[in-house]
Design a protein around this motif. Structure first.
Motif: not given
Length: 440
Positions: A102, A106, A156, A160, A188
């Protein structure tokens, strides 16, 4: 039973190297005609009959005799219960891997996935608006093995990116539900999950049924039937890629312990008999050491038969003139996984242009990237790293151009547009621009 793995031994100094090496690399991504025909029938049937066809194929292929789709639906409580039921060590490992995946995605979103705009000198606004897909489907393989890591790597980055609905399909032959896969779906942020697989699952995601809503894009690996189905539904939905057998290429200068490199070659060979593991090294004595370690370690491997066939049929230990030449060959191959196993990996990294993922240094095993390093493990195969990229946040976003033309801009741009439109014979285009140059 004794298994023997004999990767082909090649030298770049041999006159027939190019021809022999090209033959070794060759792998056809084309599914055979029988698979294509069967997949076409399944897709058409699911499109026509929806849930009823999905139930029928799930019974036929996975041995699950369900009376309705609710029996093939994994509830949020079931996913949470699977997570809670894991041993503490597995729960912690799953959460740690998810945090790293993650965090990486990000950062990726911040670097390349933002909306932006600017105004030019006449006040016209130009820019880009980035929005997530509404709904995506992720295919998680099941059957021969379970892949919770595939759940993390597909769900994921979608989460995101801001995708509001993530639908997971995973085959569970004979009803065997892997708790790690279910727990990974919980960690997730999977929205809905169904225990279906194969071409019928791809069809359900692409066309929708009474139970499963149609998605905008399908990602995730699968067998030949899944790959053929994804190829056929592309255009109705987006897809990530058509994945071939797994690959690893190790560039070694002879400084890494030979057992480490042998095991790295095993790490891809154990996936599939068609997987490809290649070593490029200018040190002939070191190549001999690696072969000796292959012989020593192979009997210890539970999947020794698969490893032996993969290495013998498609593996290669290649003696190069230099590390520079090894880098050149690596760019020709454009491998899925590329390990730079040397004392100074950053010396060679600038020379490497084509690879799905590059692993720098002796301590960076490909397996860390598969599970928990952070970058995505869904990577281009079969040389497509020459023009393709790993799965990422950008695969779950789309970009819309923003244009707001000012009055002054309309006069300036209208002249340009009108000339070009008349030149193309499109008078309405030209007049639409000219009208805005005139006072209303």
């Amino acid at each position: 039973m004794e298994f023997i793995a004999r990767p082909v031994r090649l030298s770049t100094q041999s006159a027939d190297f190019d021809a022999t090496f090209k033959a070794r690399l060759h792998w056809s991504a084309e599914a055979d005609a029988a698979i294509e025909q069967r997949v076409a029938e399944i897709l058409a049937d699911v499109q026509a009959r929806g849930d009823a066809a999905v139930l029928e194929y799930t019974h036929r292929f996975d041995g699950l005799a369900a009376e309705g789709m609710e029996a093939l639906t994994l509830t949020a409580d079931e996913l949470r219960a699977a997570f809670d039921g894991l041993p503490a060590e597995q729960r912690e490992a799953l959460e740690a891997a998810a945090r790293r995946v993650r965090s990486y995605h990000e950062a990726q979103k911040k670097a390349s996935g933002e909306t932006w705009s600017y105004r030019d000198e006449d006040g016209t606004l130009l820019g880009q608006k980035v929005t997530p897909l509404d709904r995506v489907g992720i295919y998680v393989p099941g059957g021969k093995a379970a892949y919770p890591s595939s759940v993390l790597m597909n769900a994921i980055p979608a989460q995101v990116a801001g995708v509001s609905e993530i639908i997971m399909v995973v085959p569970t032959p004979r009803g065997d539900k892997n708790p790690l896969v279910l727990a990974a779906a919980y960690v997730a942020g999977v929205t809905r999950a169904y225990t279906i697989g194969g071409a019928q699952a791809v069809a359900a995601l692409a066309y929708g049924t009474a139970t499963i809503p149609a998605v905008d894009k399908i990602t995730g690996p699968g067998n030949a039937y899944v790959a053929a189905a994804k190829r056929r539904v592309f255009g109705t939905v987006g897809i990530d890629m058509i994945a071939g057998p797994s690959e690893i290429l190790v560039l070694a200068d002879g400084s890494t312990p030979a057992p480490w490199v042998a095991m790295d070659l095993f790490s891809q060979a154990e996936h599939d008999e068609l997987a490809q593991s290649i070593l490029l090294c200018p040190d002939l004595a070191y190549i001999e050491q690696v072969q000796a370690e292959i012989d020593r370690l192979l009997p210890q491997m539970p999947r020794a038969a698969i490893i032996a066939k993969s290495l013998s049929d498609r593996g290669a230990l290649i003696h190069t003139r230099s590390m520079e030449e090894a880098c050149e060959i690596a760019n020709r191959i454009a491998p899925e996984h590329l390990e730079v196993s040397s004392q100074d990996p950053h010396r060679w990294e600038p020379s490497l242009r084509h690879a799905g993922a590059i692993f720098l240094g002796a301590y960076t095993s490909e397996s860390l990237g598969d599970y928990c390093a952070g970058p995505n493990h869904v990577l281009p195969t079969s040389g497509t790293a020459r023009f393709s990229s790993p799965l990422g946040v950008y695969d779950f976003q789309k970009r819309s151009s923003l244009i707001e033309v000012s009055e002054a801009g309309a006069r300036k741009l209208g002249q340009i547009a009108a000339v070009l439109a008349y030149g193309e014979g499109l008078q309405a285009h030209a007049r639409a621009a000219e009208m805005r140059m005139e006072k209303p």
